[in-house]
Write a protein that holds these residues in place. Structure first.
Motif, PDB file in Angstrom:
ATOM      1  N   TRP A 102       0.825  -1.211   0.000  1.00 52.63           N
ATOM      2  CA  TRP A 102       0.000   0.000   0.000  1.00 52.63           C
ATOM      3  C   TRP A 102       0.858   1.259   0.000  1.00 52.63           C
ATOM      4  N   LEU A 103       1.831   1.315   0.904  1.00 51.44           N
ATOM      5  CA  LEU A 103       2.616   2.535   1.082  1.00 51.44           C
ATOM      6  C   LEU A 103       3.902   2.539   0.254  1.00 51.44           C
ATOM      7  N   ASN A 104       4.080   1.484  -0.544  1.00 53.77           N
ATOM      8  CA  ASN A 104       5.281   1.342  -1.358  1.00 53.77           C
ATOM      9  C   ASN A 104       6.554   1.359  -0.500  1.00 53.77           C
ATOM     10  N   LEU A 105       6.548   0.546   0.541  1.00 53.70           N
ATOM     11  CA  LEU A 105       7.748   0.373   1.361  1.00 53.70           C
ATOM     12  C   LEU A 105       8.554  -0.762   0.753  1.00 53.70           C
ATOM     13  N   LYS A 106       9.873  -0.668   0.836  1.00 49.09           N
ATOM     14  CA  LYS A 106      10.727  -1.712   0.248  1.00 49.09           C
ATOM     15  C   LYS A 106      11.295  -2.584   1.363  1.00 49.09           C
ATOM     16  N   ARG A 107      10.890  -3.838   1.383  1.00 47.84           N
ATOM     17  CA  ARG A 107      11.433  -4.741   2.395  1.00 47.84           C
ATOM     18  C   ARG A 107      12.808  -5.215   1.931  1.00 47.84           C
ATOM     19  N   VAL A 108      13.852  -4.906   2.710  1.00 46.86           N
ATOM     20  CA  VAL A 108      15.195  -5.315   2.298  1.00 46.86           C
ATOM     21  C   VAL A 108      15.691  -6.523   3.083  1.00 46.86           C
ATOM     22  N   ALA A 109      15.085  -6.804   4.261  1.00 47.45           N
ATOM     23  CA  ALA A 109      15.522  -7.976   5.014  1.00 47.45           C
ATOM     24  C   ALA A 109      14.436  -8.436   5.965  1.00 47.45           C
ATOM     25  N   THR A 110      14.433  -9.746   6.288  1.00 48.55           N
ATOM     26  CA  THR A 110      13.511 -10.335   7.249  1.00 48.55           C
ATOM     27  C   THR A 110      14.347 -11.055   8.308  1.00 48.55           C
ATOM     28  N   LEU A 111      14.028 -10.782   9.564  1.00 49.87           N
ATOM     29  CA  LEU A 111      14.841 -11.376  10.633  1.00 49.87           C
ATOM     30  C   LEU A 111      14.600 -12.875  10.793  1.00 49.87           C
ATOM     31  N   GLU A 112      13.375 -13.297  10.583  1.00 42.21           N
ATOM     32  CA  GLU A 112      13.110 -14.738  10.601  1.00 42.21           C
ATOM     33  C   GLU A 112      13.676 -15.336   9.307  1.00 42.21           C
TER      34      GLU A 112
ATOM     35  N   GLN B  68      24.176 -12.468   8.962  1.00 47.65           N
ATOM     36  CA  GLN B  68      24.031 -12.244   7.518  1.00 47.65           C
ATOM     37  C   GLN B  68      23.267 -10.954   7.234  1.00 47.65           C
ATOM     38  N   VAL B  69      22.151 -10.789   7.962  1.00 47.33           N
ATOM     39  CA  VAL B  69      21.323  -9.594   7.800  1.00 47.33           C
ATOM     40  C   VAL B  69      22.140  -8.357   8.151  1.00 47.33           C
ATOM     41  N   LEU B  70      22.909  -8.469   9.244  1.00 44.39           N
ATOM     42  CA  LEU B  70      23.706  -7.347   9.707  1.00 44.39           C
ATOM     43  C   LEU B  70      24.718  -6.907   8.647  1.00 44.39           C
ATOM     44  N   SER B  71      25.433  -7.868   8.073  1.00 48.14           N
ATOM     45  CA  SER B  71      26.444  -7.491   7.085  1.00 48.14           C
ATOM     46  C   SER B  71      25.779  -6.915   5.840  1.00 48.14           C
ATOM     47  N   GLN B  72      24.625  -7.441   5.515  1.00 48.80           N
ATOM     48  CA  GLN B  72      23.875  -6.921   4.359  1.00 48.80           C
ATOM     49  C   GLN B  72      23.457  -5.470   4.609  1.00 48.80           C
ATOM     50  N   LEU B  73      23.005  -5.185   5.857  1.00 45.52           N
ATOM     51  CA  LEU B  73      22.527  -3.839   6.172  1.00 45.52           C
ATOM     52  C   LEU B  73      23.677  -2.846   6.249  1.00 45.52           C
ATOM     53  N   LYS B  74      24.885  -3.354   6.557  1.00 48.42           N
ATOM     54  CA  LYS B  74      26.029  -2.442   6.638  1.00 48.42           C
ATOM     55  C   LYS B  74      26.372  -1.906   5.251  1.00 48.42           C
TER      56      LYS B  74
END
Lengths: 299, 461
Positions: free
Chosen positions: A212-222, A236-242
């Motif tokens: 709806w709001l056009n948010l971009k999901r870049v990672a999921t913790l589960e 993995q998520v952490l290094s990706q977000l860095k």
């Protein structure tokens, strides 16, 4: 001792039956508070609504408690999400209730997800993929346009169950449609700056809000839906977000926030704890308002 | 500029000459104008009617579009499969264990109780438990059906057993439900639950002592849920009664039960359920227990004939913070059973003459357990069991041989367990028992796995 107790129980039973609960109101059993709220708006004083869960409970994992069986026993209408969200408890509840009105294929069996198109219908049905729902992602209440579709269908269902009050329901539905459409426009204007923001989510429960709001999901913790975040996956998520910073981390208040706050500490990405549904006596309007405001508060 | 001048000049000229026109000319003109007017009016009218017609057509078309859209929506919703995509739901339970007993598991007994059915400790070392294959589905809008096959090893042979096979009404209404076929009796709290959803690897001692783990039979069950805010359910069952702890042929209807459950919530975090149960079979005929032989001869098997009745009470309390059991939750359960029997005990294959005694049995017992999920995927629990009996008869020696004398011992057991649940479909459990079922205390260790494949239905409260 046993025989005395048994006698007392019999007396209770007789009292209960003879008291003859003949309510003229339509008894509604809502699985989640958002549908309870919607039924209240459309049904007004012609309905009496019970919500089986609160915004602080995970609707995937509810037990078929005695109190819920008792409520389902008296329901004229079931208002739930469907799409397997309640598969772990609703079928058992229905079988135990002995209530013919709310069985599948009866007019009192209302599943919101039957009236909208679902996103993320899985291509592969395999438990190694985690807790996937075969029909698609069931968390449809986070898209206000789908709420409109559900409301229309719910109005039709109410009218068919209680045709005497058709005009009343129609008036409420038209009122709701008007104010809700205006509200959507307002929210969409208000939240324009959110478009394209990058978010990290805990569980895959925000698909419709993202859409709806056009948010971009870049990672999921589960790592997989319903599987708790593991340390390897978090790393993995952490290094990706860095390498690729996100704007905010979203999680529902009923979910475990440990992994979320760990990530917040490591990355300084602001965390937004959103109520996953309406709380006591809140309307859908107030709840959406709250969500938009919380999202907007992150610069 | 020039054009404007010419137009102005012409108008001026025309206005100057008009008075020169005759009256007849004017009349003719008037007629012409009126004719024109009429013509236009007619045309406009016909245009208006055509417009109206096309508008109506457009409306009709829109209505048709709406209708089509509605039917599309309806077909879309009815084409959905509903609660599950497997029809029927198929599920397989894989269960296996490693057990370590200090005592010889073949020596197991509970003084004061004649053991039968599946009572016992099971195998020492590695073994697989019950492998269950289960199929269930809503048959139509009126009925639900379920069949469960249990496969297990017994004395070195693989046995396949039809554990459950029943149909149940769904849409009867007014809180009534009828179940028919083979099923676990609704008496007691644990009895109706599948073994894989138990919190410990073995049955409570009282279940082992009275039922040989669980009470199951072929028959009919009727339950009624009252239309009250407080959960109130009453029910009754009629059974064949030829299975342990019943026995004998009673034209296929030998035992009956009655039960009542009440329950509810206290606030959002606490819920409870209380149950009262009764099981009765008059004229139990030849209920036999495990035989034991003396020095390799033919086994002498005790057999009970007479009246039997059981009363029981169960209580369950659960807690979950904010009513959300996902991360942390607590469960306490307590059950008490009392059995009274009146009849005779015969030692089959004894004598001649066959050894026999009158029998006046009083056996009771209870267990209490508490299980705490202290963090996601981890649970721990403790349990205490205690039994007692006061059985009398005309021939004390026969009662002793039948295992019905309590030998001055009070059977009890302490258990503790720790579970790891990687997901809701898998569980690994470590359990320790200090078992005083009989005089020689036994320390028992279980390492057990339970996995559930396929579609897995909801568990009971």
């Amino acid at each position: 001792m046993f025989y005395q107790l048994k006698n007392r129980l019999l007396v209770m039973l007789v009292l209960v039956i003879s008291s003859g609960n003949s309510y003229s109101e339509i008894n509604v059993f809502a699985c989640e508070p958002e549908w309870a709220s919607l039924v209240k708006t459309l049904g007004g004083n012609k309905v009496s609504v019970f919500s089986a869960t609160t915004a602080l409970q995970d609707p995937h994992h509810i037990q078929a408690r005695p109190s819920l069986i008792a409520k389902a026993r008296r329901a004229d209408l079931l208002a739930c999400t469907g799409a397997e969200l309640e598969v772990g408890w609703l079928p058992l509840l229905l079988r135990k209730s002995g209530n013919g009105k709310i069985m599948p294929d009866k007019s009192g069996y209302f599943m919101s997800s039957d009236h909208v198109t679902l996103l993320e219908k899985p291509k592969l049905l395999d438990r190694s993929q985690g807790d996937v729902h075969a029909d698609g992602n069931p968390h449809i209440h986070l898209d206000p346009h789908r709420i409109t579709q559900v409301a229309k269908a719910l109005f039709n269902t109410l009218s068919s169950i209680d045709p005497d009050n058709h005009d009343y329901y129609q008036k409420n539905w038209m009122n709701f449609k008007d104010t809700w459409t205006k509200a959507i426009k307002k929210w969409e204007l208000q939240s324009q700056s959110l478009s394209g923001k990058k978010i990290v989510v805990n569980h895959n429960s925000w698909v419709y809000l993202e859409d709806w709001l056009n948010l971009k999901r870049v990672a999921t913790l589960e790592p997989k839906p319903g599987i708790a975040p593991s340390s390897t996956h978090l790393a993995q998520v952490l290094s990706q977000l860095k390498q690729n910073q996100a704007d905010m981390i979203l999680y529902a208040t009923y979910q475990d926030s440990k992994a979320v706050h760990w990530l917040e500490e490591k990355t300084n990405i602001p965390v937004v704890a959103l109520p996953f549904s309406v709380s006591n006596d809140e309307t859908l309007f107030q709840w959406y308002e709250k969500i938009i405001n919380q999202l907007m508060s992150i610069k | 500029m020039r054009k404007k001048f010419i137009v102005a000049a012409t108008i001026a000229a025309m206005s100057n000459i008009s008075p020169a026109w005759s009256n007849s000319d004017i009349d003719a003109l008037k007629k012409q104008v009126e004719a024109l007017k009429k013509d236009y009016e007619q045309r406009i009218n016909s245009l208006e009617t055509r417009l109206k017609k096309s508008e109506e057509k457009a409306l009709l078309a829109q209505q048709k579009v709406d209708q089509v859209a509605d039917t599309v929506e309806k077909t879309k919703s009815t084409s959905k499969t509903g609660s599950n995509n497997f029809n029927p739901e198929i599920s397989v339970i894989l269960d296996g264990r490693y057990a370590d007993f200090e005592n010889d598991s073949d020596d197991y007994e509970i003084p004061g109780f004649m053991l039968g059915n599946e009572a016992g400790l099971g195998e020492d070392g590695f073994s697989i438990g019950h492998t269950e294959i289960s199929l269930s589905a809503n048959i139509d809008d009126q009925f639900y059906g379920k069949a469960t096959l249990a496969i297990h090893e017994h004395d070195g042979e693989t046995e396949t057993e039809l554990e459950e096979a029943y149909v149940q009404t769904m849409g009867l209404g007014n809180g009534l439900t009828i179940k028919a076929g083979r099923f676990f009796s609704a008496i007691g709290y644990l009895n109706e639950q599948h073994e894989h959803s138990w919190d410990f690897a073995d049955a409570p001692l009282i279940y082992r002592g009275l039922f040989g783990n669980r009470l199951r039979d072929d028959g009919l069950q009727v339950t009624y849920v009252a239309p009250t805010d407080l959960f109130l359910q009453v029910g009754s069952e009629l059974f064949r009664g030829d299975r342990f702890p019943g026995g004998g042929d009673h034209d296929g209807v030998g035992a009956w039960t009655a039960f009542a459950n009440i329950g509810g919530d206290i606030g959002i975090e606490h819920s409870w359920q209380l149950g009262f149960n009764h099981w009765r079979q008059n004229d139990v005929d030849d209920r036999t227990s495990d035989g034991h032989s003396h020095g390799g001869g033919i086994a002498e098997t005790p057999s009970f004939t007479g009246d039997s009745k059981i009363n029981s009470l169960d209580l369950v309390y659960k807690w979950a913070p904010n009513g959300n059991p996902d991360r942390r939750n607590f469960k306490f359960q307590f059950e008490y059973f009392d059995r009274r029997e009146d009849g005779n005990i015969t030692m089959l294959n004894s004598g001649p003459p066959e050894e026999m005694s009158t029998y006046d049995g009083q056996q009771d017992g209870w267990y209490a357990q508490a299980v705490y999920q202290f963090k996601p995927h981890w649970r721990t629990g403790i349990r205490y069991d205690r039994l007692s009996s006061n059985n009398k008869g005309s021939d004390y020696d026969v009662l002793v041989e039948a295992g019905l004398d309590d030998e001055g011992h009070t059977p009890e057991r302490y258990s503790a367990m720790l579970e790891w649940l990687p997901s809701e479909y898998s569980r690994i459990r470590l359990q320790f028992n200090h078992d005083d079922s009989y005089k020689d205390s036994d320390n028992q260790l279980f390492l057990q796995y339970t996995f559930s494949l396929g579609s897995h239905g909801a568990h009971q409260f």
